[in-house]
Design a protein around this motif. Structure first.
Motif, PDB file in Angstrom:
ATOM      1  N   GLU A  47       0.647  -1.250   0.093  1.00 23.33           N
ATOM      2  CA  GLU A  47       0.225  -0.047  -0.120  1.00 23.33           C
ATOM      3  C   GLU A  47       0.818   1.411  -0.051  1.00 23.33           C
ATOM      4  O   GLU A  47       0.348   2.322  -0.103  1.00 23.33           O
ATOM      5  CB  GLU A  47      -0.991  -0.187   1.240  1.00 23.33           C
ATOM      6  CG  GLU A  47      -1.862  -1.111   1.221  1.00 23.33           C
ATOM      7  CD  GLU A  47      -3.196  -1.273   2.123  1.00 23.33           C
ATOM      8  OE1 GLU A  47      -3.235  -0.131   2.959  1.00 23.33           O
ATOM      9  OE2 GLU A  47      -3.534  -2.199   2.355  1.00 23.33           O
ATOM     10  N   MET A  50       2.455   5.338   4.951  1.00 24.95           N
ATOM     11  CA  MET A  50       1.229   5.665   5.803  1.00 24.95           C
ATOM     12  C   MET A  50       1.587   6.473   7.004  1.00 24.95           C
ATOM     13  O   MET A  50       2.717   6.207   7.566  1.00 24.95           O
ATOM     14  CB  MET A  50       0.595   4.127   6.164  1.00 24.95           C
ATOM     15  CG  MET A  50      -0.103   3.417   5.064  1.00 24.95           C
ATOM     16  SD  MET A  50      -0.602   1.715   5.652  1.00 24.95           S
ATOM     17  CE  MET A  50      -2.395   2.334   6.121  1.00 24.95           C
ATOM     18  N   ARG A  51       0.592   7.094   7.443  1.00 28.20           N
ATOM     19  CA  ARG A  51       0.738   7.611   8.653  1.00 28.20           C
ATOM     20  C   ARG A  51       0.889   6.614   9.774  1.00 28.20           C
ATOM     21  O   ARG A  51       0.162   5.708   9.421  1.00 28.20           O
ATOM     22  CB  ARG A  51      -0.325   8.622   8.886  1.00 28.20           C
ATOM     23  CG  ARG A  51      -0.258   9.973   8.179  1.00 28.20           C
ATOM     24  CD  ARG A  51      -1.157  11.139   8.582  1.00 28.20           C
ATOM     25  NE  ARG A  51      -0.823  12.495   7.902  1.00 28.20           N
ATOM     26  CZ  ARG A  51      -1.364  13.447   8.186  1.00 28.20           C
ATOM     27  NH1 ARG A  51      -2.175  13.416   8.893  1.00 28.20           N
ATOM     28  NH2 ARG A  51      -0.972  14.367   7.499  1.00 28.20           N
ATOM     29  N   ALA A  54      -2.741   5.762  10.700  1.00 31.31           N
ATOM     30  CA  ALA A  54      -3.514   4.897   9.914  1.00 31.31           C
ATOM     31  C   ALA A  54      -3.093   3.493   9.814  1.00 31.31           C
ATOM     32  O   ALA A  54      -3.838   2.640   9.773  1.00 31.31           O
ATOM     33  CB  ALA A  54      -3.336   5.861   8.356  1.00 31.31           C
ATOM     34  N   LEU A  55      -1.887   3.345   9.958  1.00 30.76           N
ATOM     35  CA  LEU A  55      -1.100   1.835  10.017  1.00 30.76           C
ATOM     36  C   LEU A  55      -1.794   1.121  11.068  1.00 30.76           C
ATOM     37  O   LEU A  55      -2.128   0.117  11.033  1.00 30.76           O
ATOM     38  CB  LEU A  55       0.353   2.058  10.090  1.00 30.76           C
ATOM     39  CG  LEU A  55       1.126   0.842   9.959  1.00 30.76           C
ATOM     40  CD1 LEU A  55       0.957  -0.197   8.742  1.00 30.76           C
ATOM     41  CD2 LEU A  55       2.935   1.088   9.868  1.00 30.76           C
ATOM     42  N   ASP A  84       5.530  13.859   5.632  1.00 25.54           N
ATOM     43  CA  ASP A  84       4.471  13.906   4.695  1.00 25.54           C
ATOM     44  C   ASP A  84       4.552  15.043   3.733  1.00 25.54           C
ATOM     45  O   ASP A  84       4.425  16.166   4.271  1.00 25.54           O
ATOM     46  CB  ASP A  84       3.303  13.680   5.543  1.00 25.54           C
ATOM     47  CG  ASP A  84       1.893  13.475   4.826  1.00 25.54           C
ATOM     48  OD1 ASP A  84       1.992  13.760   3.507  1.00 25.54           O
ATOM     49  OD2 ASP A  84       1.032  12.943   5.305  1.00 25.54           O
ATOM     50  N   LEU A  92       5.398  10.073   7.563  1.00 23.51           N
ATOM     51  CA  LEU A  92       4.892   8.932   6.981  1.00 23.51           C
ATOM     52  C   LEU A  92       5.769   7.903   7.530  1.00 23.51           C
ATOM     53  O   LEU A  92       7.124   7.935   7.449  1.00 23.51           O
ATOM     54  CB  LEU A  92       5.167   8.887   5.588  1.00 23.51           C
ATOM     55  CG  LEU A  92       3.662   9.958   4.930  1.00 23.51           C
ATOM     56  CD1 LEU A  92       4.059  10.008   3.517  1.00 23.51           C
ATOM     57  CD2 LEU A  92       2.348   9.574   5.210  1.00 23.51           C
TER      58      LEU A  92
END
Length: 159
Positions: A47, A50-51, A54-55, A84, A92
């Protein structure tokens, strides 16, 4: 003739359970990685960056637990944190070079193990499995995408 939905669900569930069992018991090579670490590496490979929040949400982990895991994987050189580009205050989590190499090495081991098992099935079954995989890969990709877009209720153990 159309199969009842319950039969479809049962067959699909059994296929996924058998595949998962085969994968986690015999095909996967986590090396020094825990199961949760391997899943994080896999998610970031598939994917992208990711932050951390979110992960953690995607993996069903607490933010503090994911922070500890990410820090450990950073120390091992598998993950990195980068700014980010959409929000300079945020960072990220990304796969580092060692993380990409880890994923690639584990994928190679999985393929080698599958190749070693295939002589145990007949040629006709191998061809049938290959044909079925073409459809299953496409449909499971759709299901994964759909599942990722849902807001799943928490599982509380009651039915």
């Amino acid at each position: 003739m159309e199969q009842p939905v319950d039969c479809s669900v049962e067959s699909i569930a059994e296929m996924i359970e058998l595949s998962t069992d085969l994968m986690w018991r015999y095909l996967i090579d986590r090396g020094e990685l825990s199961a949760s670490a391997a899943l994080v590496v896999n998610r970031l490979y598939r994917e992208g960056p990711m932050r951390l929040t979110a992960l953690a949400e995607a993996e069903g982990a607490s933010q503090s637990g994911m922070t500890q895991l990410v820090q450990r994987l950073e120390r091992q050189g598998l993950l990195e944190k980068r700014s980010d580009p959409d929000d300079g205050r945020a960072s990220l989590v990304v796969l580092g070079a060692a993380g990409r190499q880890n994923w690639s090495s584990r994928a190679t081991v999985r393929r080698q193990r599958i190749a070693a098992l295939l002589p145990e099935v007949s040629h006709d079954d191998e061809v049938a499995l290959w044909l079925a995989a073409q459809v299953v890969n496409r449909v499971l990709g759709q299901l994964r995408e759909s599942a990722g877009a849902r807001d799943w209720p928490p599982v509380d153990g009651s039915e």
